[in-house]
Design a protein around this motif. Structure first.
Motif, PDB file in Angstrom:
ATOM      1  N   ASN A  70       0.848  -1.200   0.000  1.00 27.46           N
ATOM      2  CA  ASN A  70       0.000   0.000   0.000  1.00 27.46           C
ATOM      3  C   ASN A  70       0.884   1.250   0.000  1.00 27.46           C
ATOM      4  OD1 ASN A  70      -1.935  -1.690   2.524  1.00 27.46           O
ATOM      5  ND2 ASN A  70      -2.167  -1.849   0.314  1.00 27.46           N
ATOM      6  N   TYR A  71       1.634   1.439  -1.065  1.00 27.05           N
ATOM      7  CA  TYR A  71       2.594   2.543  -1.117  1.00 27.05           C
ATOM      8  C   TYR A  71       1.926   3.907  -1.310  1.00 27.05           C
ATOM      9  CZ  TYR A  71       5.973  -1.230  -1.488  1.00 27.05           C
ATOM     10  OH  TYR A  71       6.728  -2.360  -1.229  1.00 27.05           O
ATOM     11  N   CYS A  72       0.629   3.917  -1.487  1.00 30.28           N
ATOM     12  CA  CYS A  72      -0.089   5.193  -1.623  1.00 30.28           C
ATOM     13  C   CYS A  72      -0.073   5.996  -0.327  1.00 30.28           C
ATOM     14  CB  CYS A  72      -1.529   4.958  -2.069  1.00 30.28           C
ATOM     15  SG  CYS A  72      -2.492   3.871  -0.978  1.00 30.28           S
ATOM     16  N   TYR A  73       0.361   5.405   0.767  1.00 28.45           N
ATOM     17  CA  TYR A  73       0.429   6.131   2.037  1.00 28.45           C
ATOM     18  C   TYR A  73       1.613   7.097   2.104  1.00 28.45           C
ATOM     19  CZ  TYR A  73      -3.167   3.208   4.201  1.00 28.45           C
ATOM     20  OH  TYR A  73      -4.347   2.593   4.520  1.00 28.45           O
ATOM     21  N   PHE A  74       2.585   6.960   1.187  1.00 36.17           N
ATOM     22  CA  PHE A  74       3.797   7.773   1.272  1.00 36.17           C
ATOM     23  C   PHE A  74       3.748   8.922   0.262  1.00 36.17           C
ATOM     24  CE2 PHE A  74       5.092   3.418   2.495  1.00 36.17           C
ATOM     25  CZ  PHE A  74       5.445   3.691   3.817  1.00 36.17           C
ATOM     26  N   PRO A  75       3.710  10.167   0.729  1.00 31.93           N
ATOM     27  CA  PRO A  75       3.545  11.314  -0.175  1.00 31.93           C
ATOM     28  C   PRO A  75       4.712  11.541  -1.129  1.00 31.93           C
ATOM     29  CG  PRO A  75       3.989  12.054   2.072  1.00 31.93           C
ATOM     30  CD  PRO A  75       3.747  10.586   2.142  1.00 31.93           C
ATOM     31  N   ASP A  76       5.921  11.106  -0.787  1.00 29.58           N
ATOM     32  CA  ASP A  76       7.091  11.383  -1.618  1.00 29.58           C
ATOM     33  C   ASP A  76       7.388  10.288  -2.638  1.00 29.58           C
ATOM     34  OD1 ASP A  76       7.524  13.787  -0.263  1.00 29.58           O
ATOM     35  OD2 ASP A  76       8.690  12.779   1.309  1.00 29.58           O
ATOM     36  N   VAL A  77       6.587   9.244  -2.638  1.00 31.61           N
ATOM     37  CA  VAL A  77       6.823   8.140  -3.564  1.00 31.61           C
ATOM     38  C   VAL A  77       6.222   8.460  -4.932  1.00 31.61           C
ATOM     39  CG1 VAL A  77       6.172   5.760  -4.078  1.00 31.61           C
ATOM     40  CG2 VAL A  77       7.024   6.350  -1.810  1.00 31.61           C
ATOM     41  N   VAL A  78       6.986   8.243  -5.987  1.00 26.38           N
ATOM     42  CA  VAL A  78       6.503   8.449  -7.358  1.00 26.38           C
ATOM     43  C   VAL A  78       5.986   7.115  -7.897  1.00 26.38           C
ATOM     44  CG1 VAL A  78       7.152   9.056  -9.710  1.00 26.38           C
ATOM     45  CG2 VAL A  78       8.052  10.374  -7.785  1.00 26.38           C
ATOM     46  N   VAL A  79       4.765   7.124  -8.403  1.00 25.51           N
ATOM     47  CA  VAL A  79       4.148   5.914  -8.932  1.00 25.51           C
ATOM     48  C   VAL A  79       3.735   6.155 -10.379  1.00 25.51           C
ATOM     49  CG1 VAL A  79       2.263   4.255  -8.689  1.00 25.51           C
ATOM     50  CG2 VAL A  79       3.302   5.252  -6.646  1.00 25.51           C
ATOM     51  N   GLU A  80       4.212   5.304 -11.275  1.00 21.14           N
ATOM     52  CA  GLU A  80       3.812   5.369 -12.675  1.00 21.14           C
ATOM     53  C   GLU A  80       2.939   4.155 -12.970  1.00 21.14           C
ATOM     54  OE1 GLU A  80       5.716   5.463 -17.181  1.00 21.14           O
ATOM     55  OE2 GLU A  80       7.014   5.694 -15.424  1.00 21.14           O
ATOM     56  N   GLY A  81       1.628   4.409 -13.169  1.00 21.54           N
ATOM     57  CA  GLY A  81       0.687   3.304 -13.210  1.00 21.54           C
ATOM     58  C   GLY A  81       0.575   2.756 -11.806  1.00 21.54           C
ATOM     59  N   SER A  82       1.206   1.615 -11.575  1.00 21.45           N
ATOM     60  CA  SER A  82       1.290   1.070 -10.216  1.00 21.45           C
ATOM     61  C   SER A  82       2.726   0.873  -9.756  1.00 21.45           C
ATOM     62  CB  SER A  82       0.557  -0.271 -10.145  1.00 21.45           C
ATOM     63  OG  SER A  82       1.252  -1.257 -10.894  1.00 21.45           O
ATOM     64  N   VAL A 142      -5.794  10.105   1.829  1.00 19.06           N
ATOM     65  CA  VAL A 142      -5.680   8.653   1.698  1.00 19.06           C
ATOM     66  C   VAL A 142      -5.937   7.928   3.020  1.00 19.06           C
ATOM     67  CG1 VAL A 142      -3.178   8.721   2.049  1.00 19.06           C
ATOM     68  CG2 VAL A 142      -4.206   6.774   0.869  1.00 19.06           C
ATOM     69  N   GLN A 143      -5.492   8.488   4.129  1.00 19.87           N
ATOM     70  CA  GLN A 143      -5.654   7.790   5.406  1.00 19.87           C
ATOM     71  C   GLN A 143      -7.113   7.671   5.816  1.00 19.87           C
ATOM     72  OE1 GLN A 143      -3.045   9.051   8.543  1.00 19.87           O
ATOM     73  NE2 GLN A 143      -1.381   9.509   7.129  1.00 19.87           N
ATOM     74  N   ASN A 144      -7.953   8.604   5.366  1.00 19.84           N
ATOM     75  CA  ASN A 144      -9.385   8.526   5.648  1.00 19.84           C
ATOM     76  C   ASN A 144     -10.141   7.725   4.597  1.00 19.84           C
ATOM     77  OD1 ASN A 144      -9.179  10.182   7.966  1.00 19.84           O
ATOM     78  ND2 ASN A 144      -9.262  12.025   6.702  1.00 19.84           N
ATOM     79  N   ASP A 145      -9.650   7.768   3.350  1.00 20.68           N
ATOM     80  CA  ASP A 145     -10.379   7.157   2.240  1.00 20.68           C
ATOM     81  C   ASP A 145     -10.058   5.688   2.034  1.00 20.68           C
ATOM     82  OD1 ASP A 145     -11.262   9.737   1.850  1.00 20.68           O
ATOM     83  OD2 ASP A 145      -9.923  10.137   0.156  1.00 20.68           O
ATOM     84  N   ASP A 150       2.524   7.196  10.586  1.00 22.53           N
ATOM     85  CA  ASP A 150       1.293   6.818  11.254  1.00 22.53           C
ATOM     86  C   ASP A 150       1.185   5.291  11.249  1.00 22.53           C
ATOM     87  OD1 ASP A 150      -0.651   5.890   8.882  1.00 22.53           O
ATOM     88  OD2 ASP A 150       0.584   7.567   8.199  1.00 22.53           O
ATOM     89  N   PRO A 151       0.210   4.719  11.971  1.00 27.92           N
ATOM     90  CA  PRO A 151       0.137   3.246  12.056  1.00 27.92           C
ATOM     91  C   PRO A 151       0.040   2.532  10.715  1.00 27.92           C
ATOM     92  CG  PRO A 151      -1.228   4.252  13.745  1.00 27.92           C
ATOM     93  CD  PRO A 151      -0.747   5.375  12.871  1.00 27.92           C
ATOM     94  N   TYR A 152      -0.656   3.118   9.728  1.00 27.10           N
ATOM     95  CA  TYR A 152      -0.796   2.452   8.434  1.00 27.10           C
ATOM     96  C   TYR A 152       0.520   2.434   7.669  1.00 27.10           C
ATOM     97  CZ  TYR A 152      -5.871   2.457   9.002  1.00 27.10           C
ATOM     98  OH  TYR A 152      -7.142   2.240   9.466  1.00 27.10           O
ATOM     99  N   SER A 153       1.148   3.607   7.502  1.00 25.78           N
ATOM    100  CA  SER A 153       2.397   3.663   6.746  1.00 25.78           C
ATOM    101  C   SER A 153       3.518   2.947   7.492  1.00 25.78           C
ATOM    102  CB  SER A 153       2.779   5.108   6.442  1.00 25.78           C
ATOM    103  OG  SER A 153       2.768   5.899   7.604  1.00 25.78           O
ATOM    104  N   TYR A 154       3.443   2.937   8.818  1.00 25.47           N
ATOM    105  CA  TYR A 154       4.400   2.194   9.642  1.00 25.47           C
ATOM    106  C   TYR A 154       4.353   0.715   9.282  1.00 25.47           C
ATOM    107  CZ  TYR A 154       6.882   0.992  14.007  1.00 25.47           C
ATOM    108  OH  TYR A 154       7.783   0.536  14.931  1.00 25.47           O
ATOM    109  N   CYS A 204      -2.687   0.519  -4.654  1.00 25.43           N
ATOM    110  CA  CYS A 204      -3.666   1.592  -4.452  1.00 25.43           C
ATOM    111  C   CYS A 204      -3.253   2.869  -5.174  1.00 25.43           C
ATOM    112  CB  CYS A 204      -3.857   1.866  -2.963  1.00 25.43           C
ATOM    113  SG  CYS A 204      -2.313   2.089  -2.030  1.00 25.43           S
ATOM    114  N   GLY A 205      -2.307   2.771  -6.106  1.00 30.63           N
ATOM    115  CA  GLY A 205      -1.888   3.928  -6.878  1.00 30.63           C
ATOM    116  C   GLY A 205      -0.941   4.823  -6.100  1.00 30.63           C
ATOM    117  N   GLY A 206      -0.970   6.119  -6.435  1.00 23.72           N
ATOM    118  CA  GLY A 206      -0.115   7.086  -5.772  1.00 23.72           C
ATOM    119  C   GLY A 206      -0.806   7.760  -4.602  1.00 23.72           C
TER     120      GLY A 206
END
Length: 269
Positions: free
Chosen positions: A14-26, A88-91, A42-46, A81-83
């Motif tokens: 679930n790398y969509c939790y990290f704001p600095d990660v670049v995702v192309e497609g997936s 994201v933490q609420n959705d 936070d607990p999820y990204s941890y 889950c994309g970028g």
């Protein structure tokens, strides 16, 4: 002298939790989270960070020990889950629907044909699609956290495997209740979560088969309203349920436990 061959594993998370990660497609292209930065997670990204770290350390160790002779294992990361997006933490609660089964799967088996195996860190609700598609493509998929009993069906998921089996939870629960001489229980399960539903149904079937009376079976969605909580409380009181089994994700269990008022003389698990 032998020349080492290269193979590639895919790591799904679930790398969509990290704001600095670049995702192309997936496909993740610049994952660079440092150990020092984990204090701010936070607990999820941890959870995602350390699950990813476990997979990477295992691959590095396999390379150093030459677990596969004359072979070097590379790895690529894919986000189910994309970028990142600001809410994201609420959705996002782990169930990614069509993205993982369509865009991510195409990226793995079509755009990266060098991938020979996948390590998944997905919720069971999300893993169902990729596990079936990867089985059709004959790409092994090892999961560290997808625990739904459904995924034990080798007719649908012949290339899916995991360290801990998903089937048989009900048998273990029965052994516990038998030692306590329990004869009546109620079961509440999370019906829009695959793991919660399948574990719940497995437990219900096992207890009934072994002679324990299931006095109430209540299926609830993740988003629980006050009216639903009131109904659940009334239903449990009506059947005088002392032993109550909650089957679902941690947040769901907490919402039911607090909202229904199980913090009294009843025993729940």
């Amino acid at each position: 002298m032998f020349t080492k061959q290269n193979i590639t594993f895919g790591i799904i998370g679930n790398y969509c939790y990290f704001p600095d990660v670049v995702v192309e497609g997936s496909q993740v292209s610049n994952y660079s989270i440092s150990a020092a930065a984990t204090e701010a997670l936070d607990p999820y990204s941890y959870y995602v960070y350390f699950s990813d770290l476990a997979a990477v350390v295992s691959i590095d160790l396999a390379n150093r020990l030459e677990v596969i002779p004359n072979t070097f294992i590379n790895y690529k990361r894919f986000s189910d889950c994309g970028g990142y997006w600001p809410t994201v933490q609420n959705d996002f609660g782990g169930a990614t629907g069509g993205f993982a089964s369509s865009i991510m799967m195409e990226d793995i088996y079509d755009k990266n044909p060098d991938i020979v195996g996948v390590i998944g860190l997905e919720y069971s609700s999300t893993a169902r699609g990729p596990a079936e598609i990867l089985s059709l493509k004959q790409i092994p998929y090892c999961s560290g956290c997808s625990q739904s009993p459904r995924l034990s069906n080798k007719n649908l998921f012949p290339y899916f495997w995991r360290p801990l089996p998903g089937l048989g939870m009900g048998d273990h629960i029965f052994q516990l209740f038998a030692s306590w001489n329990v004869k009546r229980v109620a079961v509440i399960y999370q019906k829009d979560d695959d793991m919660g539903t399948q574990f719940g149904l497995d437990i219900i079937a096992s207890l009934r088969r072994r002679g324990i009376l299931v006095v109430a079976t209540i299926a609830l969605r993740s988003s629980i309203t006050d009216n639903v909580l009131a109904y659940t409380r009334t239903a449990l009181t009506r059947v005088d349920a002392r032993y109550i089994i909650l089957s679902g994700q941690a947040n769901f269990g907490l919402d039911v436990y607090q909202g229904v008022g199980l913090v009294d003389e009843r025993t729940s698990g």
